[in-house]
Scaffold this active site. Structure first.
Site, short mmCIF file in Angstrom:
data_model
loop_
_atom_site.label_atom_id
_atom_site.label_comp_id
_atom_site.label_asym_id
_atom_site.label_seq_id
_atom_site.Cartn_x
_atom_site.Cartn_y
_atom_site.Cartn_z
NE ARG A 198 -17.17 12.39 3.76
CZ ARG A 198 -17.89 13.21 3.07
NH1 ARG A 198 -17.04 14.47 2.84
NH2 ARG A 198 -18.92 13.94 3.48
CE1 TYR A 207 0.64 -5.36 -1.41
CE2 TYR A 207 -0.87 -3.71 -2.03
CZ TYR A 207 -0.75 -4.84 -1.26
OH TYR A 207 -1.86 -5.99 -1.03
CG ASP A 252 4.54 1.03 0.79
OD1 ASP A 252 4.60 0.31 2.81
OD2 ASP A 252 3.93 0.33 -0.08
CE LYS A 285 -0.50 -6.38 3.64
NZ LYS A 285 0.66 -5.49 2.57
C1 LIG Z 1 -0.31 -4.64 1.54
C2 LIG Z 1 0.53 -3.72 1.54
C3 LIG Z 1 0.07 -2.29 0.79
C4 LIG Z 1 -0.94 -2.39 0.87
O1 LIG Z 1 -1.55 -1.85 2.26
P1 LIG Z 1 -3.58 -2.62 2.24
O2 LIG Z 1 -3.48 -2.63 3.59
O3 LIG Z 1 -3.64 -4.01 1.44
O4 LIG Z 1 -4.06 -2.40 1.10
C5 LIG Z 1 1.22 -1.32 0.23
N1 LIG Z 1 2.36 -1.22 0.35
C6 LIG Z 1 2.96 -2.83 0.97
C7 LIG Z 1 3.98 -2.68 1.22
C8 LIG Z 1 2.08 -3.60 1.42
O5 LIG Z 1 2.47 -4.75 1.63
#
Ligand SMILES: *Cc1c(COP(=O)(O)O)cnc(C)c1O
Length: 383
Positions: A48, A101, A173, A198
């Site tokens: 962890r 998001y 982000d 992604k």
């Molecule tokens: C998918 C996404 C998230 C969240 O990510 P997860 O891996 O699905 O929890 C946050 N910000 C953006 C811009 C995203 O495309």
């Protein structure tokens, strides 16, 4: 070193025991210590708090952005959550991009609001509005650029300046463009947040997240939250993501070229009302998108004439593209945000930020552009 060299070599060295060129998957809970005096001498105690495979990915993320340290998480949302828990207390205020998001919006309005944190959702394309939202208790700016799904962009350097003057931390982000096309820390932000799900994985195989930090102090705060809440990435996921990262720039360049070809095709189609892609001259913030990033990415949206009904018909009849929620993978995906990714956002808020009913979001993949355009052409014939 260039980005392509770093994406292959940063953070990894051959396994000291066997010479294995790939970092092994250290599938273990605990690490035996040589003696009490040498506790933590090898850096690991319990998975962890840290795992060698995950650590290799963290070092790679740090290298890709010339950052100080990175922390990997079980999901992108866990990464967003850790940043919020690290820098916000009850009574504090945070400024968030109004288009963000869907999960980020939900985390703010449905969970952290219960703990006495206040949020203002601002139009990040308007820095005057961002500055006007600052209060005495503003501690965090979280901008998403380009934002999901509207592609609205925020001037990162401009927002960082406002955050700095306010004594707030600015996290960006950067999931849509990755450090290959856009590096928030170079634009004075304090940290970049990624859903590694992604473009870093890129193959629809894993979910994961990361926070990449400019200073060790901030990284330590984020890591403390992770250790205390347990929102870790698993070694299997880290291993797959390490492999995905090696081809990230190649995939992004090819997928972005496909996106440009599709955007131009759609823009000239008489059944298409509007197309939104930062690489198009018609994109409202084309100038900003061209200066703060070195590429336009592979996300776009368009509106079919005939609104929701026509959009649904198109998605139900399209070949090659998969009707699915993810983005950033080699497979082309098509999504209807209003009923899928952004269903949790209230209608009034959706309309206010520009997530219109007929908006069809496309994550352009790595297939041949001709096949993708032919599939769109056939589906548009039917609407
Ligand atoms: C998918 C996404 C998230 C969240 O990510 P997860 O891996 O699905 O929890 C946050 N910000 C953006 C811009 C995203 O495309």
């Amino acid at each position: 070193m260039g980005f392509r060299t770093k994406q292959i070599h940063a953070g990894v060295t051959p396994d000291p025991l066997t010479g294995s060129i790939l970092t092994p998957i250290y599938q273990t809970t605990t690490y035996v210590q040589d003696s009490v005096d040498e506790y933590l001498a090898k850096g690991f105690s319990y998975s962890r708090s840290g795992n060698p495979t995950v650590r290799a990915l963290e070092l790679k993320m740090t290298g890709l952005e010339d950052a100080t340290d990175s922390i990997c998480f079980g999901t992108g949302m866990a990464a967003v959550q850790a940043v919020m828990l690290a820098f916000l207390n009850a009574g504090d205020h945070a400024i968030i991009s109004d288009v963000a998001y869907g999960g980020t919006y939900r985390l703010c309005t449905k969970i952290l609001s219960r703990f006495g944190v206040e949020f203002t959702f601002v139009d990040g394309s308007n820095l005057d509005e961002v500055a006007a939202a600052v209060r005495d208790n503003t501690k965090l700016f979280l901008t998403e650029t380009p934002a999901n799904p509207t592609m609205k962009c925020t001037d990162i350097a401009g927002a960082s300046k406002i955050a700095r003057a306010a004594g707030a931390v600015h996290a960006v982000d950067n999931t849509f463009l990755t450090p290959y096309y856009q590096r928030p820390l170079e634009l004075d932000a304090d940290m970049s947040i990624y859903s590694t799900t992604k473009y870093m994985d890129g193959h629809n195989a894993t979910v994961g997240g990361a926070v990449v930090c400019a200073t060790q102090e901030q990284a330590d705060e984020v890591r403390f939250i992770q250790g205390s809440t347990g929102s870790i990435m698993s070694p299997q996921v880290a291993w797959l993501t390490l492999q995905g990262c090696k081809t990230m720039s190649l995939r992004l360049d090819a997928q972005s070229a496909n996106a440009m070809a599709i955007a131009e095709y759609l823009e000239s189609h008489d059944k298409v009302e509007q197309v939104c892609y930062p690489g198009l001259k018609s994109f409202a913030q084309h100038e900003l998108a061209s200066t703060q990033a070195s590429g336009y990415g592979a996300m776009l949206w368009f509106e079919v004439k005939g609104g929701l009904v026509a959009g649904k018909k198109l998605m139900d009849n399209i070949d090659v593209f998969s009707l699915a929620e993810n983005l950033g993978s080699v497979e082309s995906l098509i999504t209807h945000p209003v009923t899928m990714t952004h269903a949790a956002v209230e209608e009034a808020e959706r309309i206010r930020v520009g997530i219109i009913d007929g908006l069809v979001r496309v994550s352009v993949g790595l297939e041949d552009a001709e096949d993708l355009i032919e599939a769109l052409d056939k589906a548009l014939e039917l609407v």
